[in-house]
Design an enzyme around this catalytic site. Structure first.
Site, PDB file in Angstrom:
ATOM      1  N   LYS A 231      47.832  22.687  49.431  1.00 54.49           N
ATOM      2  CA  LYS A 231      47.140  23.341  50.553  1.00 54.49           C
ATOM      3  C   LYS A 231      46.109  22.340  51.077  1.00 54.49           C
ATOM      4  O   LYS A 231      44.903  22.627  51.177  1.00 54.49           O
ATOM      5  CB  LYS A 231      46.499  24.648  50.052  1.00 54.49           C
ATOM      6  CG  LYS A 231      45.946  25.546  51.152  1.00 54.49           C
ATOM      7  CD  LYS A 231      47.018  26.223  52.001  1.00 54.49           C
ATOM      8  CE  LYS A 231      46.371  27.099  53.063  1.00 54.49           C
ATOM      9  NZ  LYS A 231      47.350  27.604  54.039  1.00 54.49           N
TER      10      LYS A 231
ATOM     11  N   ASP B  33      57.450  32.018  39.457  1.00 48.54           N
ATOM     12  CA  ASP B  33      57.863  33.429  39.354  1.00 48.54           C
ATOM     13  C   ASP B  33      58.670  33.809  40.602  1.00 48.54           C
ATOM     14  O   ASP B  33      59.692  34.496  40.509  1.00 48.54           O
ATOM     15  CB  ASP B  33      56.647  34.366  39.246  1.00 48.54           C
ATOM     16  CG  ASP B  33      56.214  34.605  37.796  1.00 48.54           C
ATOM     17  OD1 ASP B  33      56.336  33.661  36.989  1.00 48.54           O
ATOM     18  OD2 ASP B  33      55.758  35.719  37.470  1.00 48.54           O
TER      19      ASP B  33
ATOM     20  N   TYR C 198      43.036  25.276  36.349  1.00 49.09           N
ATOM     21  CA  TYR C 198      43.205  25.642  34.951  1.00 49.09           C
ATOM     22  C   TYR C 198      42.729  24.490  34.084  1.00 49.09           C
ATOM     23  O   TYR C 198      42.853  23.350  34.506  1.00 49.09           O
ATOM     24  CB  TYR C 198      44.669  25.883  34.599  1.00 49.09           C
ATOM     25  CG  TYR C 198      45.378  26.995  35.295  1.00 49.09           C
ATOM     26  CD1 TYR C 198      45.379  27.128  36.672  1.00 49.09           C
ATOM     27  CD2 TYR C 198      46.129  27.906  34.565  1.00 49.09           C
ATOM     28  CE1 TYR C 198      46.089  28.142  37.304  1.00 49.09           C
ATOM     29  CE2 TYR C 198      46.842  28.915  35.183  1.00 49.09           C
ATOM     30  CZ  TYR C 198      46.817  29.024  36.555  1.00 49.09           C
ATOM     31  OH  TYR C 198      47.531  30.013  37.171  1.00 49.09           O
TER      32      TYR C 198
ATOM     33  N   ASP D 161      51.811  27.989  51.719  1.00 48.04           N
ATOM     34  CA  ASP D 161      52.283  29.217  52.369  1.00 48.04           C
ATOM     35  C   ASP D 161      53.671  28.989  52.985  1.00 48.04           C
ATOM     36  O   ASP D 161      54.598  29.780  52.801  1.00 48.04           O
ATOM     37  CB  ASP D 161      51.275  29.741  53.408  1.00 48.04           C
ATOM     38  CG  ASP D 161      50.565  28.632  54.181  1.00 48.04           C
ATOM     39  OD1 ASP D 161      50.735  27.445  53.852  1.00 48.04           O
ATOM     40  OD2 ASP D 161      49.831  28.959  55.142  1.00 48.04           O
TER      41      ASP D 161
ATOM     42  N   ASP E  93      52.431  28.054  39.070  1.00 49.68           N
ATOM     43  CA  ASP E  93      52.475  29.298  38.299  1.00 49.68           C
ATOM     44  C   ASP E  93      53.074  30.404  39.173  1.00 49.68           C
ATOM     45  O   ASP E  93      53.979  31.146  38.763  1.00 49.68           O
ATOM     46  CB  ASP E  93      51.042  29.643  37.869  1.00 49.68           C
ATOM     47  CG  ASP E  93      50.982  30.705  36.784  1.00 49.68           C
ATOM     48  OD1 ASP E  93      52.042  31.207  36.381  1.00 49.68           O
ATOM     49  OD2 ASP E  93      49.859  31.037  36.348  1.00 49.68           O
TER      50      ASP E  93
END
Ligand code: NAD
Length: 361
Positions: A196, A258, A125, A230, A254
């Site tokens: 990751k 959630d 971003y 993960d 992000d």
């Protein structure tokens, strides 16, 4: 007590509904705040020719606190774009906390109480995207791990991920300071880094190694661990009580916030504060929720708890604690909950119940 100046920007969709309810509560509760609501978004495009007029920017820069509702389409994305990228907020603090009575899908959500710090200024971003052909022209020797040049892929697009040493260092220090503060109040004193790096050893690898370096050299009093995203996602669901401060890159933060919000009780309940040195703004984790906007049924908890974080930032710690306790009480009572929590209360009815609990505390 000197009143604190607050700029409230509703944004769009359910943003104005939850922000109005929150501002009304702060005023009716007699908190020492003066609230301004300068033009922004779609109306500001009509009146000022821009979604974030200069007068609104100046008001935000000089206010003691800024509370934002939610962004949706282009007009309000100019607002969030300014609050994040132009103001340089780099640490989005997203508490994941279960309140007894909140509708978690987990069988045993009791005791979930950790914080996700989402690095907000780098990673994927704000989008740097383009045509693969342009990338191949600019970087003809860029190869993937298997030796293939970008020019060999065929037509398509790319997104560029950016990680800088300085950007990670400041996020790591911010997260470590947060963990230290929580430890002083009885927390675990642990930093969990999520990347990751096994697949992206250059970009995510830099993030992982800089975080480990800052944590071990400058904060030896804190425990430090790292998980791939993960595995990290799985752990947030399976072992949420093992988490204390979770630091992660922009996109992962992000998504994981959630996920974390849902395990604690629901997306509508999740607050955040976005910080840089000397300035911050506060917003719920949720977006404009067009599927329920305009119906007066949005859960204002995320906005109310964001306001509590803002009050704390404005050195109104007593009001912040009292507001959070009032929210917790309404969940514990379970009589006035919104539809996402299995209740029938409107946005304003929920906020009024919190106001009553605040007054009676
Ligand atoms: P969303 O967060 O708006 O909604 C996801 C789901 O959660 C919806 O079903 C919605 O009804 C529900 N929900 C969200 N907040 C709720 C609340 N307070 N009470 C009850 N239910 C609630 O995400 P989306 O639908 O993917 O995105 C809608 C728009 O919001 C998009 O334009 C997106 O770009 C934007 N967005 C903005 C922000 C932000 O302003 N920071 C964050 C996320 C999404």
């Amino acid at each position: 007590m000197t009143p604190r100046s607050v700029v409230a920007l509703g944004g769009e969709g359910i943003g104005p509904e939850v922000i109005d309810a929150t501002c009304e509560l702060m005023i009716k509760a007699g908190m020492p705040v003066e609230i301004m609501t300068p033009p922004h978004g779609e109306p500001a495009i009509k009146s000022h020719g821009h979604g974030m007029p200069d007068t609104t920017k100046r008001a935000c820069q000089s206010a003691d606190g800024v509370l934002f509702g939610a962004a949706g389409r282009s007009a309000t994305s100019a607002v969030v774009g300014w609050l994040r990228w132009e103001m340089g907020t780099y640490a989005s603090v997203r508490p994941v906390k279960h309140y007894a009575g909140a509708a978690s899908p987990l069988a045993h959500p009791e005791g979930i109480d950790y914080v996700i710090v989402r690095e907000l200024s780098e990673g994927l971003y704000p989008g740097r995207e383009g045509e693969l052909a342009d990338l191949a022209r600019a970087l003809p020797d860029l190869r993937d791990k298997f030796g293939r040049r970008v020019g060999e892929y065929g037509a398509g697009r790319f997104a560029a991920k950016v990680v800088t040493q300085g950007g990670v260092e400041r996020a790591a220090r911010f997260a470590c300071e947060l963990a230290r503060g929580r430890k002083a109040r009885g927390g675990q004193g642990k930093l969990t880094c999520i990347t990751k790096s096994n697949v992206m050893p250059q970009s995510d690898g830099l993030f992982q190694h800089v975080v480990a370096d800052v944590a071990s050299r400058e904060y030896p009093d804190l425990a430090h661990e790292h998980f791939y995203v993960d595995d990290g996602a799985r752990r947030l669901i399976r072992f949420p009580r093992q988490m204390d401060v979770v630091l992660t890159m922009n996109l992962y933060g992000d998504i994981l916030s959630d996920l974390g919000a849902e395990t604690a009780g629901g997306l509508g309940m999740a607050p955040s504060g976005c910080y840089r040195e000397g300035w911050a703004y506060f917003e719920s984790v949720h977006g404009s929720a067009p599927d329920i906007a305009g119906r007066g049924i949005a859960n204002p908890t995320g906005a109310l708890l964001s306001a509590a974080m803002m009050l704390d930032h404005m050195k109104l710690a007593a009001e912040a604690e009292r507001l959070e306790a009032a929210v917790a009480r309404v969940y514990r009572d379970g009589k006035t909950l919104t539809a996402d929590q299995g209740g029938k209360a409107s946005t304003t009815a929920f906020a009024h119940a919190v106001l009553e609990a605040y007054r009676n505390s």
